[in-house]
Design a protein around this motif. Structure first.
Motif, PDB file in Angstrom:
ATOM      1  N   THR A   1      -7.631  -4.536   2.902  1.00  0.00           N
ATOM      2  CA  THR A   1      -6.779  -5.400   2.069  1.00  0.00           C
ATOM      3  C   THR A   1      -6.272  -6.595   2.867  1.00  0.00           C
ATOM      4  O   THR A   1      -6.298  -7.739   2.396  1.00  0.00           O
ATOM      5  CB  THR A   1      -5.585  -4.602   1.515  1.00  0.00           C
ATOM      6  OG1 THR A   1      -6.069  -3.500   0.746  1.00  0.00           O
ATOM      7  CG2 THR A   1      -4.702  -5.485   0.633  1.00  0.00           C
TER       8      THR A   1
ATOM      9  N   ASP B   1      -4.554   6.946  11.401  1.00  0.00           N
ATOM     10  CA  ASP B   1      -3.986   7.138  10.064  1.00  0.00           C
ATOM     11  C   ASP B   1      -2.869   6.113   9.823  1.00  0.00           C
ATOM     12  O   ASP B   1      -2.271   5.578  10.765  1.00  0.00           O
ATOM     13  CB  ASP B   1      -3.427   8.553   9.919  1.00  0.00           C
ATOM     14  CG  ASP B   1      -2.321   8.835  10.933  1.00  0.00           C
ATOM     15  OD1 ASP B   1      -1.145   8.889  10.525  1.00  0.00           O
ATOM     16  OD2 ASP B   1      -2.650   8.970  12.138  1.00  0.00           O
ATOM     17  N   LEU B   2      -2.574   5.881   8.557  1.00  0.00           N
ATOM     18  CA  LEU B   2      -1.622   4.839   8.183  1.00  0.00           C
ATOM     19  C   LEU B   2      -0.213   5.141   8.676  1.00  0.00           C
ATOM     20  O   LEU B   2       0.495   4.254   9.154  1.00  0.00           O
ATOM     21  CB  LEU B   2      -1.644   4.637   6.668  1.00  0.00           C
ATOM     22  CG  LEU B   2      -0.863   3.430   6.130  1.00  0.00           C
ATOM     23  CD1 LEU B   2      -1.569   2.847   4.921  1.00  0.00           C
ATOM     24  CD2 LEU B   2       0.565   3.795   5.754  1.00  0.00           C
TER      25      LEU B   2
ATOM     26  N   VAL C   1       0.860  -1.181   0.000  1.00  0.00           N
ATOM     27  CA  VAL C   1       0.000   0.000   0.000  1.00  0.00           C
ATOM     28  C   VAL C   1       0.894   1.229   0.000  1.00  0.00           C
ATOM     29  O   VAL C   1       2.063   1.160   0.393  1.00  0.00           O
ATOM     30  CB  VAL C   1      -0.933   0.031   1.238  1.00  0.00           C
ATOM     31  CG1 VAL C   1      -1.953  -1.079   1.166  1.00  0.00           C
ATOM     32  CG2 VAL C   1      -0.121  -0.054   2.538  1.00  0.00           C
ATOM     33  N   ASP C   2       0.338   2.348  -0.441  1.00  0.00           N
ATOM     34  CA  ASP C   2       1.121   3.587  -0.482  1.00  0.00           C
ATOM     35  C   ASP C   2       1.068   4.270   0.872  1.00  0.00           C
ATOM     36  O   ASP C   2       0.049   4.218   1.587  1.00  0.00           O
ATOM     37  CB  ASP C   2       0.558   4.524  -1.556  1.00  0.00           C
ATOM     38  CG  ASP C   2       1.494   5.701  -1.803  1.00  0.00           C
ATOM     39  OD1 ASP C   2       2.450   5.548  -2.580  1.00  0.00           O
ATOM     40  OD2 ASP C   2       1.244   6.769  -1.191  1.00  0.00           O
TER      41      ASP C   2
ATOM     42  N   ASP D   1       0.751   7.225   1.605  1.00  0.00           N
ATOM     43  CA  ASP D   1      -0.245   8.298   1.687  1.00  0.00           C
ATOM     44  C   ASP D   1      -1.670   7.769   1.627  1.00  0.00           C
ATOM     45  O   ASP D   1      -2.633   8.554   1.577  1.00  0.00           O
ATOM     46  CB  ASP D   1      -0.021   9.311   0.568  1.00  0.00           C
ATOM     47  CG  ASP D   1       1.282  10.082   0.748  1.00  0.00           C
ATOM     48  OD1 ASP D   1       1.606  10.405   1.903  1.00  0.00           O
ATOM     49  OD2 ASP D   1       1.968  10.324  -0.258  1.00  0.00           O
ATOM     50  N   GLY D   2      -1.812   6.414   1.625  1.00  0.00           N
ATOM     51  CA  GLY D   2      -3.152   5.832   1.611  1.00  0.00           C
ATOM     52  C   GLY D   2      -3.789   5.856   2.986  1.00  0.00           C
ATOM     53  O   GLY D   2      -3.210   6.341   3.961  1.00  0.00           O
ATOM     54  N   THR D   3      -5.004   5.313   3.082  1.00  0.00           N
ATOM     55  CA  THR D   3      -5.725   5.308   4.352  1.00  0.00           C
ATOM     56  C   THR D   3      -5.492   4.003   5.105  1.00  0.00           C
ATOM     57  O   THR D   3      -5.215   2.954   4.505  1.00  0.00           O
ATOM     58  CB  THR D   3      -7.228   5.477   4.128  1.00  0.00           C
ATOM     59  OG1 THR D   3      -7.727   4.322   3.431  1.00  0.00           O
ATOM     60  CG2 THR D   3      -7.515   6.740   3.313  1.00  0.00           C
TER      61      THR D   3
ATOM     62  N   GLN E   1       6.791   4.209  -0.700  1.00  0.00           N
ATOM     63  CA  GLN E   1       6.743   5.625  -1.049  1.00  0.00           C
ATOM     64  C   GLN E   1       7.620   5.825  -2.272  1.00  0.00           C
ATOM     65  O   GLN E   1       8.816   5.523  -2.233  1.00  0.00           O
ATOM     66  CB  GLN E   1       7.235   6.505   0.103  1.00  0.00           C
ATOM     67  CG  GLN E   1       7.128   8.001  -0.202  1.00  0.00           C
ATOM     68  CD  GLN E   1       7.524   8.853   0.987  1.00  0.00           C
ATOM     69  OE1 GLN E   1       8.352   8.465   1.794  1.00  0.00           O
ATOM     70  NE2 GLN E   1       6.909  10.022   1.099  1.00  0.00           N
TER      71      GLN E   1
ATOM     72  N   HIS F   1      -8.040   1.368   4.099  1.00  0.00           N
ATOM     73  CA  HIS F   1      -7.695   0.637   2.882  1.00  0.00           C
ATOM     74  C   HIS F   1      -6.732  -0.502   3.200  1.00  0.00           C
ATOM     75  O   HIS F   1      -6.883  -1.632   2.701  1.00  0.00           O
ATOM     76  CB  HIS F   1      -7.089   1.596   1.858  1.00  0.00           C
ATOM     77  CG  HIS F   1      -6.596   0.910   0.623  1.00  0.00           C
ATOM     78  ND1 HIS F   1      -5.256   0.697   0.369  1.00  0.00           N
ATOM     79  CD2 HIS F   1      -7.264   0.367  -0.430  1.00  0.00           C
ATOM     80  CE1 HIS F   1      -5.128   0.071  -0.785  1.00  0.00           C
ATOM     81  NE2 HIS F   1      -6.326  -0.142  -1.292  1.00  0.00           N
ATOM     82  N   ALA F   2      -5.734  -0.218   4.041  1.00  0.00           N
ATOM     83  CA  ALA F   2      -4.755  -1.252   4.407  1.00  0.00           C
ATOM     84  C   ALA F   2      -5.440  -2.377   5.181  1.00  0.00           C
ATOM     85  O   ALA F   2      -5.216  -3.560   4.908  1.00  0.00           O
ATOM     86  CB  ALA F   2      -3.636  -0.632   5.238  1.00  0.00           C
TER      87      ALA F   2
END
Length: 332
Positions: A125, A161-162, A113-114, A116-118, A138, A121-122
């Motif tokens: 997944t 946050d991630l 995952v990126d 800057d993602g949420t 990154q 989302h992680a």
């Protein structure tokens, strides 16, 4: 040299003239020579045949993982003549290194995952794919990992946050690292990411991967150990120490069955007089010797500890021989 090897070498010479090197799986390379196991004798034969056509492998075939590149040999390297194949030494020193890349998951890719993602989302997944961790990237480079533990700790601090849940120092291994030496790092962290020589993330190794690999490798060793113990029991019943010495490769170092090498067992049971002392009236002498020799060959393959060396058919053959000899021995 087989016809398949000759045809492959001719094609390899043509293809190696191209700018791109010829990459081939080790199993496929062995197949062209009619082999499935990468023993020392097989490596020597293939390396010599390649050298006779001005070719070599990178890395050297003995140390390669799943693939090698066939490239032109250096100009200064003159091909060595094939060495005479001597009798197999059952107790010869063997290479016992296993590279990280030889675990299938180490080069199979990794879900990421990126940064800057949420976090949602992680988590989604990880839940949907039943993962315990994800790589966090990154600009294509590894920045850390997200795990269920790191998520719980972040939420315990009131963070959602991630970046707050990021573990910035996950274990990272190289494809060519010695797996045995790095096992403690995998054990301590529960997993380790794998990078190639260009620092590109190529896979992940978990405790489950490690356990599966070592169970597969250890099982034949356990079976061989039981076979040797039972052979020693039988030898003690039918042989005096002096008779053992007459069959032993190193008689001066033999003071009992525990000092015998595996090849010595075959010599003992090949002796009709000694075999008859077992009292197996309905057991064919030659069939028994042939089965014992098959175990000897498997032992040599297994002891090389190569990815091709331990196969299901080996385990089945060893298990069948244990059942056979256990019944003959009559001991639990």
């Amino acid at each position: 040299m087989t016809g398949g090897a000759s045809a492959f070498l001719k094609e390899a010479v043509k293809r190696c003239r191209a700018p791109e090197p010829l990459e081939i799986g080790v199993r496929e390379l062995l197949w062209h020579w009619g082999y499935a196991i990468r023993s020392d004798a097989v490596v020597q034969e293939i390396t010599s045949d390649l050298a006779s056509h001005g070719l070599t492998t990178v890395p050297v075939l003995a140390d390669a993982g799943r693939t090698v590149e066939i490239v032109p040999a250096p100009e200064a390297a003159a091909p060595e003549p094939p060495a005479a194949v001597s009798e197999v030494d059952d107790e010869a020193p063997v290479r016992v290194s296993l590279r990280v890349r030889e675990l299938p998951s180490a080069t199979r890719g990794v879900t990421s995952v990126d940064i800057d993602g949420t976090l949602a989302h992680a988590e989604t997944t990880m839940l949907s794919d039943d993962f315990s961790q994800l790589a966090v990237l990154q600009d294509g480079l590894l920045r850390g990992a997200i795990t269920w533990d790191s998520i719980r700790l972040a939420k315990a601090r009131g963070k959602s946050d991630l970046r707050s849940a990021l573990d910035p120092l996950p274990e990272v291994l190289k494809c060519d690292d010695d797996l045995l030496k790095q096992a403690s790092r995998i054990w301590a962290g529960g997993f380790a990411f794998v990078e190639d020589e260009d620092r590109k993330l190529v896979g992940i190794v978990t405790l489950a991967d490690l356990a599966e690999q070592f169970v597969g490798l250890a099982n034949p060793f356990v079976l061989l150990s039981e076979i040797e113990q039972r052979l020693r029991r039988l030898v003690r019943k039918i042989c005096t120490v002096e008779e053992m010495r007459r069959k032993a490769r190193y008689p001066n170092k033999t003071s009992g069955a525990d000092d015998l090498m595996f090849g010595d067992y075959k010599k003992i049971f090949e002796d009709t007089t000694l075999f008859q002392r077992c009292g197996w009236a309905d057991i064919d002498h030659q069939v028994f010797v042939d089965k014992l020799d098959r175990v000897r060959v498997i032992r040599n393959d297994v002891m090389h500890f190569s990815p091709e060396g331990v196969r299901d058919e080996h385990t089945r053959a060893l298990s069948a021989f244990i059942k056979f000899i256990k019944g003959l021995d009559g001991a639990p």
